[in-house]
Design a protein around this motif. Sequence first.
Motif, short mmCIF file in Angstrom:
data_model
loop_
_atom_site.label_atom_id
_atom_site.label_comp_id
_atom_site.label_asym_id
_atom_site.label_seq_id
_atom_site.Cartn_x
_atom_site.Cartn_y
_atom_site.Cartn_z
N VAL A 152 -1.72 11.13 -3.16
CA VAL A 152 -2.17 11.04 -1.62
C VAL A 152 -3.74 10.73 -1.53
O VAL A 152 -3.87 9.99 -0.61
N LEU A 153 -4.81 10.60 -2.37
CA LEU A 153 -5.76 10.41 -2.75
C LEU A 153 -5.90 8.93 -1.71
O LEU A 153 -6.54 8.27 -1.42
N ALA A 154 -5.08 7.88 -2.66
CA ALA A 154 -4.84 6.59 -2.69
C ALA A 154 -3.95 6.13 -1.05
O ALA A 154 -4.88 5.78 -0.63
N LEU A 155 -3.37 6.85 -0.86
CA LEU A 155 -2.03 6.74 -0.08
C LEU A 155 -2.95 6.28 1.77
O LEU A 155 -3.31 6.14 3.34
N ASP A 156 -3.91 7.60 1.25
CA ASP A 156 -4.71 8.63 2.60
C ASP A 156 -6.17 6.76 2.61
O ASP A 156 -6.30 6.64 3.64
N ARG A 157 -6.35 6.07 1.54
CA ARG A 157 -7.50 5.21 1.76
C ARG A 157 -6.71 4.39 2.96
O ARG A 157 -7.19 3.08 2.84
N VAL A 158 -5.71 4.06 2.06
CA VAL A 158 -4.92 2.71 2.49
C VAL A 158 -4.73 2.39 4.12
O VAL A 158 -4.65 2.07 5.14
N GLN A 159 -4.22 4.42 4.77
CA GLN A 159 -4.08 4.25 6.36
C GLN A 159 -5.63 3.77 6.66
O GLN A 159 -5.36 3.87 7.54
N LYS A 160 -6.63 4.74 5.76
CA LYS A 160 -7.44 4.12 6.68
C LYS A 160 -8.32 2.53 6.64
O LYS A 160 -9.30 2.39 6.85
N LYS A 161 -7.07 1.71 6.22
CA LYS A 161 -8.02 0.00 5.41
C LYS A 161 -9.37 0.31 4.88
O LYS A 161 -9.91 -1.06 4.82
#
Length: 550
Positions: free
Chosen positions: A423-432
């Motif tokens: 989830v931490l990694a996906l959160d960084r993806v959505q925040k570019k």
Amino acid sequence: MTLTNDELTELLDRMLAGWENEVVEFKEAARQFSADKTGEYVSALSNEANLRGLASGWLVFGVSNTRQVVGTTHLIDVHQRQTLKHHMHQSIDQGLTVREVYEVMHSGKRVVLLEVPAAPRGIPISWKGDYRARAGESLVPLSLDKLDEIRRQSFSTDWTAVSLPGATLDHLDPEAILRARQGFAERYPRLVEELAGWDDATFLSKLRLIIDGQITRAAVILLGKFTSSHLLSPHMAEMSWKLSGPESAYQHFGLPFLLNASALVNRIRNIQLRLMPPNELIYREISKYDERSLLEAIYNCIAHQDYSRMSRIIVIERLDRVEFISVGQFFDRSPEDYMVNELVPRGYRNPVLVEAMTELNLIDHMGNGIHRMVQDQMRRFLPLPDYDLSDPGEVKLTIHGAVIDESYSQLLMVRTDLPIEDVLALDRVQKKLPIRGEAVAHLRKAKLIEGRKPHLRIAEAIAGATDRLADYVRTRPQTDAHYAALVVDFLQRNGSASRADVNAVLVPLLPEMLTAQQKRNKVANLLSKLRAEGTIRNAGTRSHPRWELS
């Protein structure tokens, strides 16, 4: 940092060779060991490690007092280990718990090592109200000189521990003291009757807000009357809320912080949001912000502010987020360390203030507030908190109150099984924001992201979540206990199994990222472990084994 098997073996060899027994305790515990007794040892080893300047103490099961490895089946199940850590967390008054539970095979026998973090500087660790220590092979109460030695660690550097000779109880707010008593009673219900007999001076001395009969700066910060701010001058004791956006407003909040922290949080507009799950026709309603997270954020600002910098705490409410800004660099480790794990900091900027806030039930879990805020946002399908440390003189925490990428929120609704690292990694993806190469490979293999760096995006094919779950299970490693249960179940059904039979059961279930040789090694190690524990035996030969239940 997690230790490898080789590092654990080397560590155990050093312990057996002659570590001092105040930081290592050996217990045979062939099958089990009392959780309450474990808690007493955690308190003792944590305090002794602090006094010796060590990062950790160790409680070792499967080794006799004469340092002979005898083996143990204690804590063999993952659920048992998690239950123990939770029990420690609940019953150790300062919220500390076991840092890690390790297993290692030594001389063909299973040994369990509990890593106990050292007590933070200035804060001794107690188990159900009792401070424990080691004396040779015995558990004893922590002596007053050792208790004072730990507490004095904070005096030389802790701004909040300084006494104010001109301050009296008349400078403190009676309503704030009453609220403090309520918080203490909530944290220690067994002491409610005793608490009723304490006068205010005794109560505040118990909290160390009064030291040697004198009121401290920490007492004034938490409990001081609005008119008592001059006692801290020229240092500021003020929190400011500012509304920024189409509408604008502001308000300043002074002493006592114990009461006004809640008053500030109440100014933040917390409306209801409606989110539409994929493939459903009914909205889910959530509050824009989790109130517990807002309080945790402002309490963290109060607890860790560098008051010597003569600056106020600032809270900026924007249209889609709230920013909490306090001065002073992040004190121990990095925010990411606390997001993933429930770590206990090795030290605090303001130990006396932090300890008092913990005793008053304001900071529920020392060092675990960040981890809990992350989990709260995950449960609410919103972006995770952000920490901005770009200015070395301040910390800015942002709590989001709106969806950034709808695919991210929908994915959390469908995939409640995702580990926090993903989830931490996906959160960084959505925040570019950039993520590590191995994380990209893992998420791509699990079909959670699409595109190519630097233009990664969260996969939109939510309807295929069931198929992706199967892919994810195939790529994500399971625990040894899971694989062991499969072997035992197979033997119960079939009576015996060759190595080829065991391979046929386990190899297809092992993570696809492992090579063929790594999978064979994994199966061999698992069988050796089950044999050493006495769960299975080889009824065949070494070259042609025939495994049966013992």
